[in-house]
Design a protein around this motif. Structure first.
Motif, PDB file in Angstrom:
ATOM      1  N   ASN A 211      11.169  -4.108   5.575  1.00  0.00           N
ATOM      2  CA  ASN A 211      10.830  -3.146   6.630  1.00  0.00           C
ATOM      3  C   ASN A 211       9.373  -2.741   6.486  1.00  0.00           C
ATOM      4  O   ASN A 211       8.652  -3.244   5.628  1.00  0.00           O
ATOM      5  CB  ASN A 211      11.763  -1.926   6.583  1.00  0.00           C
ATOM      6  CG  ASN A 211      11.738  -1.266   5.211  1.00  0.00           C
ATOM      7  OD1 ASN A 211      10.696  -1.232   4.553  1.00  0.00           O
ATOM      8  ND2 ASN A 211      12.889  -0.732   4.789  1.00  0.00           N
ATOM      9  N   GLU A 212       8.943  -1.784   7.320  1.00  0.00           N
ATOM     10  CA  GLU A 212       7.524  -1.408   7.308  1.00  0.00           C
ATOM     11  C   GLU A 212       7.100  -0.832   5.954  1.00  0.00           C
ATOM     12  O   GLU A 212       6.005  -1.094   5.462  1.00  0.00           O
ATOM     13  CB  GLU A 212       7.259  -0.400   8.423  1.00  0.00           C
ATOM     14  CG  GLU A 212       7.417  -1.008   9.818  1.00  0.00           C
ATOM     15  CD  GLU A 212       7.125   0.006  10.900  1.00  0.00           C
ATOM     16  OE1 GLU A 212       6.832   1.168  10.556  1.00  0.00           O
ATOM     17  OE2 GLU A 212       7.193  -0.367  12.078  1.00  0.00           O
ATOM     18  N   ASN A 213       7.972  -0.021   5.368  1.00  0.00           N
ATOM     19  CA  ASN A 213       7.626   0.567   4.057  1.00  0.00           C
ATOM     20  C   ASN A 213       7.491  -0.523   2.985  1.00  0.00           C
ATOM     21  O   ASN A 213       6.612  -0.451   2.127  1.00  0.00           O
ATOM     22  CB  ASN A 213       8.702   1.569   3.638  1.00  0.00           C
ATOM     23  CG  ASN A 213       8.713   2.788   4.534  1.00  0.00           C
ATOM     24  OD1 ASN A 213       7.686   3.170   5.099  1.00  0.00           O
ATOM     25  ND2 ASN A 213       9.875   3.430   4.651  1.00  0.00           N
ATOM     26  N   ASN A 214       8.373  -1.500   3.078  1.00  0.00           N
ATOM     27  CA  ASN A 214       8.297  -2.598   2.109  1.00  0.00           C
ATOM     28  C   ASN A 214       6.986  -3.351   2.239  1.00  0.00           C
ATOM     29  O   ASN A 214       6.364  -3.716   1.234  1.00  0.00           O
ATOM     30  CB  ASN A 214       9.450  -3.583   2.306  1.00  0.00           C
ATOM     31  CG  ASN A 214      10.812  -2.970   2.048  1.00  0.00           C
ATOM     32  OD1 ASN A 214      11.785  -3.273   2.722  1.00  0.00           O
ATOM     33  ND2 ASN A 214      10.904  -2.090   1.047  1.00  0.00           N
ATOM     34  N   PHE A 215       6.571  -3.586   3.492  1.00  0.00           N
ATOM     35  CA  PHE A 215       5.312  -4.300   3.709  1.00  0.00           C
ATOM     36  C   PHE A 215       4.141  -3.511   3.125  1.00  0.00           C
ATOM     37  O   PHE A 215       3.226  -4.080   2.535  1.00  0.00           O
ATOM     38  CB  PHE A 215       5.088  -4.554   5.195  1.00  0.00           C
ATOM     39  CG  PHE A 215       5.749  -5.802   5.708  1.00  0.00           C
ATOM     40  CD1 PHE A 215       5.390  -7.027   5.232  1.00  0.00           C
ATOM     41  CD2 PHE A 215       6.742  -5.733   6.676  1.00  0.00           C
ATOM     42  CE1 PHE A 215       6.006  -8.174   5.693  1.00  0.00           C
ATOM     43  CE2 PHE A 215       7.370  -6.858   7.144  1.00  0.00           C
ATOM     44  CZ  PHE A 215       6.995  -8.096   6.651  1.00  0.00           C
ATOM     45  N   GLY A 216       4.185  -2.197   3.286  1.00  0.00           N
ATOM     46  CA  GLY A 216       3.103  -1.356   2.749  1.00  0.00           C
ATOM     47  C   GLY A 216       3.029  -1.455   1.241  1.00  0.00           C
ATOM     48  O   GLY A 216       1.950  -1.579   0.669  1.00  0.00           O
ATOM     49  N   ARG A 217       4.214  -1.410   0.591  1.00  0.00           N
ATOM     50  CA  ARG A 217       4.244  -1.499  -0.879  1.00  0.00           C
ATOM     51  C   ARG A 217       3.790  -2.890  -1.336  1.00  0.00           C
ATOM     52  O   ARG A 217       3.062  -3.031  -2.326  1.00  0.00           O
ATOM     53  CB  ARG A 217       5.648  -1.212  -1.391  1.00  0.00           C
ATOM     54  CG  ARG A 217       6.075   0.218  -1.162  1.00  0.00           C
ATOM     55  CD  ARG A 217       7.522   0.423  -1.578  1.00  0.00           C
ATOM     56  NE  ARG A 217       7.692   0.139  -3.000  1.00  0.00           N
ATOM     57  CZ  ARG A 217       8.888   0.076  -3.587  1.00  0.00           C
ATOM     58  NH1 ARG A 217       9.999   0.264  -2.887  1.00  0.00           N
ATOM     59  NH2 ARG A 217       8.959  -0.190  -4.892  1.00  0.00           N
ATOM     60  N   LEU A 218       4.222  -3.900  -0.593  1.00  0.00           N
ATOM     61  CA  LEU A 218       3.844  -5.273  -0.948  1.00  0.00           C
ATOM     62  C   LEU A 218       2.343  -5.451  -0.817  1.00  0.00           C
ATOM     63  O   LEU A 218       1.691  -6.047  -1.663  1.00  0.00           O
ATOM     64  CB  LEU A 218       4.592  -6.258  -0.056  1.00  0.00           C
ATOM     65  CG  LEU A 218       4.280  -7.742  -0.270  1.00  0.00           C
ATOM     66  CD1 LEU A 218       4.668  -8.178  -1.680  1.00  0.00           C
ATOM     67  CD2 LEU A 218       5.026  -8.607   0.756  1.00  0.00           C
TER      68      LEU A 218
END
Length: 220
Positions: A211-218
């Protein structure tokens, strides 16, 4: 004409032919009177093959035996060479069976590790599993005597319960070790591998969506 009476009266060192059956001869040794078939091979060499001993074999039986060998020669078969080939194959089979009795699972594994796994990128892990989970339980067994039930009940099933992926990888290494041993002629050609029919863990495909949060962390 050669007759049983003539054969019975032969002395040591005597040899007689059978005029009505060219090639059939009988020779008296110290121990026995021996029938043999003498012929000239296709390469010009003079050869002979033993048919049997007078007494257990009659003259009539010797003539029939020689007749069968003559028919083989007419079909292009050299009876003496064929006999040698049979003996050679029987000796090879006995030697293979003897090697198989003394070629243990431990020796099979160590040969595979030294000659194959040590040259592979992930070979160390395969060698570790083989030595840790297979050899302590079945290492002293004859490699060509190991059964599917033994491998399955003593090694694979218990390991599947605690480490499914490890058990599946171990099974693949055992299978490869047996294939390699067969290629090298270290186990009989007609031996049925103990890994045949043994199944590892079922493969489970996992789906993961970011999701969007995962992309940010990645990205971070």
């Amino acid at each position: 004409m050669l007759s049983p009476r003539i054969i019975a009266d032969m002395r040591s060192g005597d040899e007689c032919g059978d005029p009505d059956h060219p090639g059939l001869r009988v020779r008296r040794t110290n121990a026995a009177r021996v029938f043999f078939y003498r012929y000239r091979a296709s390469d010009g060499a003079l050869r002979e093959i033993k048919l049997g001993e007078f007494g257990p074999m009659t003259l009539a039986e010797a003539r029939k035996a020689m007749g069968r060998l003559k028919l083989e020669r007419e079909r292009g078969i050299d009876p003496q060479l064929q006999k040698q080939q049979v003996r050679t194959e029987a000796r090879r089979q006995r030697e293979a069976e003897k090697r198989a009795r003394y070629y243990t699972v431990e020796k099979l594994v160590e040969d595979y590790v030294a000659e194959k796994l040590n040259k592979q990128k992930r070979g160390a892990e395969g060698a570790r599993l083989l030595r840790r989970d297979l050899l302590p339980k079945l290492g002293d067994r004859a490699a060509a005597g190991l059964t599917r039930r033994e491998l399955q009940d003593e090694v694979i099933r218990p390991m599947l319960e605690r480490a499914p992926r490890g058990a599946t990888y171990l099974l693949s290494r055992i299978r490869c070790a047996y294939v390699y041993a067969a290629e090298q002629g270290r186990i009989p050609d007609d031996f049925v591998f103990p890994t045949l029919g043994v199944k590892g863990a079922a493969q489970v495909r996992r789906k993961r969506f970011l999701n969007e949060n995962n992309f940010g962390r990645l990205w971070g």
